[in-house]
Design a protein around this motif. Structure first.
Motif, PDB file in Angstrom:
ATOM      1  N   THR A  19       0.851  -1.167   0.000  1.00  0.00           N
ATOM      2  CA  THR A  19       0.000   0.000   0.000  1.00  0.00           C
ATOM      3  C   THR A  19       0.889   1.219   0.000  1.00  0.00           C
ATOM      4  O   THR A  19       1.957   1.232   0.603  1.00  0.00           O
ATOM      5  CB  THR A  19      -0.913   0.023   1.253  1.00  0.00           C
ATOM      6  N   ALA A  20       0.449   2.242  -0.692  1.00  0.00           N
ATOM      7  CA  ALA A  20       1.145   3.529  -0.689  1.00  0.00           C
ATOM      8  C   ALA A  20       2.630   3.400  -0.996  1.00  0.00           C
ATOM      9  O   ALA A  20       3.460   3.979  -0.332  1.00  0.00           O
ATOM     10  CB  ALA A  20       0.924   4.237   0.644  1.00  0.00           C
ATOM     11  N   GLY A  21       2.964   2.581  -1.990  1.00  0.00           N
ATOM     12  CA  GLY A  21       4.346   2.512  -2.437  1.00  0.00           C
ATOM     13  C   GLY A  21       5.274   1.637  -1.626  1.00  0.00           C
ATOM     14  O   GLY A  21       6.477   1.666  -1.826  1.00  0.00           O
ATOM     15  N   GLU A  22       4.745   0.855  -0.680  1.00  0.00           N
ATOM     16  CA  GLU A  22       5.600  -0.050   0.072  1.00  0.00           C
ATOM     17  C   GLU A  22       6.150  -1.126  -0.854  1.00  0.00           C
ATOM     18  O   GLU A  22       5.556  -1.455  -1.862  1.00  0.00           O
ATOM     19  CB  GLU A  22       4.809  -0.718   1.196  1.00  0.00           C
ATOM     20  N   ARG A  23       7.277  -1.705  -0.465  1.00  0.00           N
ATOM     21  CA  ARG A  23       7.853  -2.786  -1.259  1.00  0.00           C
ATOM     22  C   ARG A  23       6.937  -4.004  -1.234  1.00  0.00           C
ATOM     23  O   ARG A  23       6.169  -4.193  -0.295  1.00  0.00           O
ATOM     24  CB  ARG A  23       9.235  -3.128  -0.743  1.00  0.00           C
ATOM     25  N   PRO A  24       7.028  -4.827  -2.264  1.00  0.00           N
ATOM     26  CA  PRO A  24       6.209  -6.049  -2.276  1.00  0.00           C
ATOM     27  C   PRO A  24       6.588  -6.972  -1.115  1.00  0.00           C
ATOM     28  O   PRO A  24       7.733  -6.979  -0.668  1.00  0.00           O
ATOM     29  CB  PRO A  24       6.571  -6.714  -3.604  1.00  0.00           C
ATOM     30  N   ARG A  62       6.807 -10.871  -4.223  1.00  0.00           N
ATOM     31  CA  ARG A  62       8.035 -11.359  -4.836  1.00  0.00           C
ATOM     32  C   ARG A  62       8.300 -12.735  -4.226  1.00  0.00           C
ATOM     33  O   ARG A  62       8.501 -12.857  -3.019  1.00  0.00           O
ATOM     34  CB  ARG A  62       9.200 -10.425  -4.545  1.00  0.00           C
ATOM     35  N   VAL A  63       8.261 -13.773  -5.066  1.00  0.00           N
ATOM     36  CA  VAL A  63       8.446 -15.143  -4.608  1.00  0.00           C
ATOM     37  C   VAL A  63       9.775 -15.658  -5.160  1.00  0.00           C
ATOM     38  O   VAL A  63      10.030 -15.571  -6.357  1.00  0.00           O
ATOM     39  CB  VAL A  63       7.290 -16.055  -5.073  1.00  0.00           C
ATOM     40  N   VAL A  64      10.623 -16.169  -4.264  1.00  0.00           N
ATOM     41  CA  VAL A  64      11.947 -16.662  -4.637  1.00  0.00           C
ATOM     42  C   VAL A  64      12.080 -18.088  -4.123  1.00  0.00           C
ATOM     43  O   VAL A  64      11.626 -18.394  -3.025  1.00  0.00           O
ATOM     44  CB  VAL A  64      13.050 -15.779  -4.008  1.00  0.00           C
ATOM     45  N   ARG A  65      12.737 -18.934  -4.916  1.00  0.00           N
ATOM     46  CA  ARG A  65      12.978 -20.317  -4.490  1.00  0.00           C
ATOM     47  C   ARG A  65      14.460 -20.555  -4.287  1.00  0.00           C
ATOM     48  O   ARG A  65      15.290 -20.128  -5.081  1.00  0.00           O
ATOM     49  CB  ARG A  65      12.479 -21.311  -5.533  1.00  0.00           C
TER      50      ARG A  65
END
Length: 141
Positions: free
Chosen positions: A5-10, A36-39
């Motif tokens: 929200t309001a420009g916060e990072r994912p 942002r999903v990382v494996r």
């Protein structure tokens, strides 16, 4: 379930699993929500990604070749980026009570057994990640 929200990072989810099918499944839902999903395909790589990404939540599957979920939980809790406030969820293929208890003692916030109720799991992960973000915001205030 928007992640920012309001420009916060994912919101950032790190999944530690060997083959990647679980990550792809979860990412199909969370990517659409702006996550942002990382494996990471090994315990060692998980610890490296933690330093690089500071995830909001970590999911550890029990299929890693170089470590088991309990040892990885212990190692993650010892990192500055995870500490005590980042949720760790262990996803297991067998409901072995001793492993369940050991994972919780090692710092896992939750221990779930496959097959999962996908909607319930995604909602739980989202709630835990938002709680982690709230902790960060309170620490900055």
């Amino acid at each position: 379930m928007p992640s920012d929200t309001a420009g916060e990072r994912p919101l950032r989810l790190l999944v530690a699993e060997r083959f990647g099918w679980f990550t792809r499944t979860v990412a199909t839902v969370l990517d659409a929500a702006g996550w942002r999903v990382v494996r990471a395909s090994s315990g060692l790589r998980t610890l490296q990604f933690v330093e690089e990404t500071s995830p909001d939540i970590v999911v550890v599957r029990d299929d890693l070749e170089d470590t088991d979920p309990v040892d990885l939980c212990i190692a993650l809790r010892e990192t500055r980026q995870i500490g005590l406030v980042t949720p760790i969820v262990v996803v297991a293929t067998d409901d072995v009570r001793t492993q369940h208890i050991a994972a919780l003692r090692a710092g896992a916030w939750d221990y779930v057994v496959q097959p999962l109720d996908a909607e319930s799991f995604i909602l739980r992960v989202a709630t835990l990640a938002r709680a982690r973000r709230e902790v960060d915001e309170l620490a900055r205030a």
